[in-house]
Design a protein around this motif. Structure first.
Motif, PDB file in Angstrom:
ATOM      1  N   TYR A 138      39.272  24.329  88.148  1.00 28.68           N
ATOM      2  CA  TYR A 138      38.567  25.578  88.433  1.00 28.68           C
ATOM      3  C   TYR A 138      37.077  25.262  88.609  1.00 28.68           C
ATOM      4  CZ  TYR A 138      42.840  27.613  86.524  1.00 28.68           C
ATOM      5  OH  TYR A 138      44.155  27.941  86.284  1.00 28.68           O
ATOM      6  N   LEU A 139      36.522  25.681  89.737  1.00 24.85           N
ATOM      7  CA  LEU A 139      35.116  25.407  90.018  1.00 24.85           C
ATOM      8  C   LEU A 139      34.429  26.662  90.546  1.00 24.85           C
ATOM      9  CD1 LEU A 139      32.718  23.446  90.379  1.00 24.85           C
ATOM     10  CD2 LEU A 139      33.618  22.932  92.672  1.00 24.85           C
ATOM     11  N   PHE A 140      33.398  27.105  89.820  1.00 21.41           N
ATOM     12  CA  PHE A 140      32.562  28.229  90.244  1.00 21.41           C
ATOM     13  C   PHE A 140      31.251  27.652  90.781  1.00 21.41           C
ATOM     14  CE2 PHE A 140      35.346  29.955  87.036  1.00 21.41           C
ATOM     15  CZ  PHE A 140      35.587  31.269  87.411  1.00 21.41           C
ATOM     16  N   THR A 141      30.877  28.036  91.994  1.00 17.66           N
ATOM     17  CA  THR A 141      29.619  27.591  92.574  1.00 17.66           C
ATOM     18  C   THR A 141      28.860  28.778  93.153  1.00 17.66           C
ATOM     19  OG1 THR A 141      30.597  27.171  94.755  1.00 17.66           O
ATOM     20  CG2 THR A 141      30.552  25.326  93.198  1.00 17.66           C
ATOM     21  N   SER A 142      27.565  28.614  93.298  1.00 14.27           N
ATOM     22  CA  SER A 142      26.749  29.656  93.913  1.00 14.27           C
ATOM     23  C   SER A 142      27.083  29.760  95.393  1.00 14.27           C
ATOM     24  CB  SER A 142      25.265  29.337  93.741  1.00 14.27           C
ATOM     25  OG  SER A 142      24.940  28.115  94.380  1.00 14.27           O
ATOM     26  N   ARG A 143      26.854  30.927  95.940  1.00 18.14           N
ATOM     27  CA  ARG A 143      27.082  31.165  97.370  1.00 18.14           C
ATOM     28  C   ARG A 143      25.881  30.691  98.172  1.00 18.14           C
ATOM     29  NH1 ARG A 143      25.324  35.588 100.437  1.00 18.14           N
ATOM     30  NH2 ARG A 143      26.332  35.702 102.492  1.00 18.14           N
ATOM     31  N   VAL A 144      26.151  29.956  99.254  1.00 20.50           N
ATOM     32  CA  VAL A 144      25.101  29.567 100.196  1.00 20.50           C
ATOM     33  C   VAL A 144      24.964  30.693 101.217  1.00 20.50           C
ATOM     34  CG1 VAL A 144      24.452  27.918 101.989  1.00 20.50           C
ATOM     35  CG2 VAL A 144      25.510  27.107  99.867  1.00 20.50           C
ATOM     36  N   PRO A 145      23.761  31.245 101.428  1.00 21.12           N
ATOM     37  CA  PRO A 145      23.592  32.395 102.329  1.00 21.12           C
ATOM     38  C   PRO A 145      23.993  32.085 103.767  1.00 21.12           C
ATOM     39  CG  PRO A 145      21.622  32.038 100.983  1.00 21.12           C
ATOM     40  CD  PRO A 145      22.491  30.845 100.793  1.00 21.12           C
ATOM     41  N   GLY A 146      24.595  33.055 104.416  1.00 25.17           N
ATOM     42  CA  GLY A 146      24.941  32.920 105.816  1.00 25.17           C
ATOM     43  C   GLY A 146      26.426  33.040 106.080  1.00 25.17           C
ATOM     44  N   ASP A 147      26.806  32.760 107.319  1.00 24.27           N
ATOM     45  CA  ASP A 147      28.206  32.789 107.746  1.00 24.27           C
ATOM     46  C   ASP A 147      28.664  31.375 108.079  1.00 24.27           C
ATOM     47  OD1 ASP A 147      28.508  35.646 107.691  1.00 24.27           O
ATOM     48  OD2 ASP A 147      27.346  35.738 109.558  1.00 24.27           O
ATOM     49  N   THR A 148      29.956  31.130 107.959  1.00 20.53           N
ATOM     50  CA  THR A 148      30.462  29.834 108.378  1.00 20.53           C
ATOM     51  C   THR A 148      30.231  29.663 109.875  1.00 20.53           C
ATOM     52  OG1 THR A 148      32.691  30.651 108.860  1.00 20.53           O
ATOM     53  CG2 THR A 148      32.252  29.880 106.603  1.00 20.53           C
ATOM     54  N   LEU A 149      30.128  28.422 110.292  1.00 19.04           N
ATOM     55  CA  LEU A 149      29.913  28.142 111.706  1.00 19.04           C
ATOM     56  C   LEU A 149      31.066  28.676 112.546  1.00 19.04           C
ATOM     57  CD1 LEU A 149      27.779  26.687 113.426  1.00 19.04           C
ATOM     58  CD2 LEU A 149      29.235  24.663 113.339  1.00 19.04           C
ATOM     59  N   GLU A 150      32.271  28.655 111.994  1.00 23.52           N
ATOM     60  CA  GLU A 150      33.434  29.193 112.696  1.00 23.52           C
ATOM     61  C   GLU A 150      33.200  30.643 113.103  1.00 23.52           C
ATOM     62  OE1 GLU A 150      37.698  29.184 113.830  1.00 23.52           O
ATOM     63  OE2 GLU A 150      36.335  27.559 113.320  1.00 23.52           O
ATOM     64  N   LYS A 151      32.565  31.409 112.211  1.00 26.12           N
ATOM     65  CA  LYS A 151      32.303  32.816 112.487  1.00 26.12           C
ATOM     66  C   LYS A 151      31.044  33.011 113.339  1.00 26.12           C
ATOM     67  CE  LYS A 151      31.501  37.245 110.134  1.00 26.12           C
ATOM     68  NZ  LYS A 151      31.401  37.925 108.809  1.00 26.12           N
ATOM     69  N   ALA A 152      30.025  32.183 113.107  1.00 23.77           N
ATOM     70  CA  ALA A 152      28.722  32.407 113.744  1.00 23.77           C
ATOM     71  C   ALA A 152      28.628  31.846 115.162  1.00 23.77           C
ATOM     72  CB  ALA A 152      27.617  31.790 112.881  1.00 23.77           C
ATOM     73  N   TRP A 153      29.315  30.743 115.448  1.00 26.87           N
ATOM     74  CA  TRP A 153      29.119  30.013 116.703  1.00 26.87           C
ATOM     75  C   TRP A 153      29.294  30.854 117.971  1.00 26.87           C
ATOM     76  CZ3 TRP A 153      27.168  25.162 117.362  1.00 26.87           C
ATOM     77  CH2 TRP A 153      27.332  24.549 118.593  1.00 26.87           C
ATOM     78  N   PRO A 154      30.339  31.680 118.081  1.00 24.78           N
ATOM     79  CA  PRO A 154      30.547  32.410 119.338  1.00 24.78           C
ATOM     80  C   PRO A 154      29.385  33.300 119.748  1.00 24.78           C
ATOM     81  CG  PRO A 154      32.536  32.490 117.998  1.00 24.78           C
ATOM     82  CD  PRO A 154      31.456  31.925 117.133  1.00 24.78           C
ATOM     83  N   SER A 155      28.640  33.832 118.778  1.00 22.66           N
ATOM     84  CA  SER A 155      27.542  34.743 119.113  1.00 22.66           C
ATOM     85  C   SER A 155      26.164  34.069 119.060  1.00 22.66           C
ATOM     86  CB  SER A 155      27.550  35.944 118.159  1.00 22.66           C
ATOM     87  OG  SER A 155      27.350  35.527 116.824  1.00 22.66           O
ATOM     88  N   MET A 156      26.120  32.780 118.752  1.00 23.18           N
ATOM     89  CA  MET A 156      24.844  32.074 118.684  1.00 23.18           C
ATOM     90  C   MET A 156      24.327  31.770 120.083  1.00 23.18           C
ATOM     91  SD  MET A 156      25.680  29.412 115.551  1.00 23.18           S
ATOM     92  CE  MET A 156      24.141  28.501 115.677  1.00 23.18           C
ATOM     93  N   ASP A 157      23.010  31.887 120.284  1.00 23.99           N
ATOM     94  CA  ASP A 157      22.445  31.494 121.566  1.00 23.99           C
ATOM     95  C   ASP A 157      22.307  29.971 121.603  1.00 23.99           C
ATOM     96  OD1 ASP A 157      20.059  30.805 120.194  1.00 23.99           O
ATOM     97  OD2 ASP A 157      19.180  32.778 120.558  1.00 23.99           O
ATOM     98  N   GLU A 158      22.009  29.441 122.767  1.00 27.70           N
ATOM     99  CA  GLU A 158      21.981  27.990 122.931  1.00 27.70           C
ATOM    100  C   GLU A 158      20.912  27.339 122.059  1.00 27.70           C
ATOM    101  OE1 GLU A 158      23.068  24.242 124.069  1.00 27.70           O
ATOM    102  OE2 GLU A 158      24.123  26.157 124.306  1.00 27.70           O
ATOM    103  N   ALA A 159      19.784  28.003 121.875  1.00 26.16           N
ATOM    104  CA  ALA A 159      18.716  27.436 121.049  1.00 26.16           C
ATOM    105  C   ALA A 159      19.184  27.261 119.601  1.00 26.16           C
ATOM    106  CB  ALA A 159      17.476  28.332 121.098  1.00 26.16           C
ATOM    107  N   ASN A 160      19.872  28.266 119.063  1.00 22.70           N
ATOM    108  CA  ASN A 160      20.356  28.160 117.691  1.00 22.70           C
ATOM    109  C   ASN A 160      21.493  27.150 117.562  1.00 22.70           C
ATOM    110  OD1 ASN A 160      18.512  29.871 116.552  1.00 22.70           O
ATOM    111  ND2 ASN A 160      19.939  31.543 116.141  1.00 22.70           N
ATOM    112  N   LYS A 161      22.326  27.035 118.599  1.00 20.05           N
ATOM    113  CA  LYS A 161      23.374  26.016 118.568  1.00 20.05           C
ATOM    114  C   LYS A 161      22.756  24.621 118.485  1.00 20.05           C
ATOM    115  CE  LYS A 161      27.056  28.573 120.934  1.00 20.05           C
ATOM    116  NZ  LYS A 161      27.914  28.656 122.151  1.00 20.05           N
TER     117      LYS A 161
END
Length: 325
Positions: A138-161
């Motif tokens: 069992y491992l509890f860790t803090s959350r890293v802010p943001g979305d996974t790349l799987e979720k974020a990539w389709p809507s990211m512009d080329e500069a952010n990619k």
């Protein structure tokens, strides 16, 4: 003695503000932060607290649809993960084959220990609490802010990619500054990097066994560098609230490997592809191919052709495919 519950049923609900975890731990949501370090924010002004559960255990029920605890990953009965406010809980089934492997909390604590001169400049989880009993980890860790790349990539512009790819390459370079004289985890235990052994039998991850595989592929094995080993789109987190800031999660497969393996794995590991419905192979692998090309520009070598040749040769006789260990 009752039969052990499936991993996905590790959390049971007592009421709207309390839960039993692993038939042993008590999780409570309360309005005030306690004087303990085993607590974290629920993201809405209250706090989750973890402690030993009562004996006997109270009556429980399955998580309700309105529970603030969300199951976010379910891999059969091998492991599962839940988001609990601003933290995550990962539960993994363990067995005799995993006892000599470096645990994720050991790696994360190593990274955050200034005495190791390894404090990362990028975002990583912090260990909040961990326990191992009854063949479960069992491992509890803090959350890293943001979305996974799987979720974020389709809507990211080329500069952010491009910024995302650049930062991941910088993470690889930063980690690679830490070196060792054998293939292993940060504490010297086994590194279960199954892609190095493909398509052979998966048992055995000693330095000696993995070294044979690395030499067979033609990698430079004079020294070994630290690498995450699984920077797929589910383990890279992107925060776009102010530009593009990358964080890296899921450090269970981290260890020292030949430097050539870093670019090699990005170049060939289809398990690190996107899993978008209906996408063709080229688009699914866009992310990791961008990373491996930039790694090449930064001087990283790769032995992808040798790996593929060995894979095709041995697959024809064994029909064994890569699997996560």
């Amino acid at each position: 003695m009752h039969a052990q519950r499936p991993v996905r049923e590790s959390i049971l609900e007592i009421d709207d503000d309390s839960w039993i975890i692993g038939d042993r731990l008590l999780l409570v949501r309360q309005p005030v932060a306690p004087p303990s370090n085993r607590f974290w924010s629920d993201g809405q002004g209250a706090f989750f607290v973890i402690c030993e559960g009562p004996s006997p255990l109270p009556q429980t029920r399955a998580l309700s649809p309105t529970s603030p605890i969300q199951l976010v990953h379910d891999a059969g009965d091998a492991n599962a993960a839940w988001r609990i406010g601003e933290a995550f809980l990962k539960v993994q089934a363990s067995n005799p084959n995993t006892t000599n492997r470096t645990r994720e909390h050991v790696t994360l604590n190593y990274l955050h220990d200034p005495s190791n001169k390894a404090t990362p400049t990028f975002r990583t989880p912090v260990v909040l609490f961990h326990m191992e009993y009854d063949n479960r980890y069992y491992l509890f860790t803090s959350r890293v802010p943001g979305d996974t790349l799987e979720k974020a990539w389709p809507s990211m512009d080329e500069a952010n990619k491009q910024a995302c790819v650049r930062q991941v390459v910088d993470v690889c370079k930063e980690l690679a500054q830490m070196k060792n004289d054998k293939i292993c985890g940060v504490d010297g235990r086994e590194l279960p990097e199954s892609w190095l052994k493909v398509p052979r039998a998966l048992e055995g991850y000693s330095h000696e066994e993995l070294l044979l595989d690395c030499k067979e592929l033609g990698m430079d094995c004079r020294e070994f560098v630290l690498h995450h080993c699984d920077m797929g789109p589910y383990n890279v987190v992107v925060d776009q609230t102010d530009g593009c800031v990358v964080g890296i999660i899921d450090w269970e497969a981290t260890g020292y490997v030949p430097k050539d393996w870093i670019r090699t794995k990005f170049s060939l590991c289809w398990a690190m592809d996107f899993d978008f419905p209906g996408e063709d192979t080229q688009k699914s692998g866009d992310w990791r191919q961008r990373v491996q090309l930039l790694l090449g520009q930064e001087g990283f070598l790769e032995v992808g052709a040798a790996w593929k040749s060995r894979y095709l040769r041995e697959r024809s006789s064994t029909s064994v495919e890569p699997q996560e260990a």
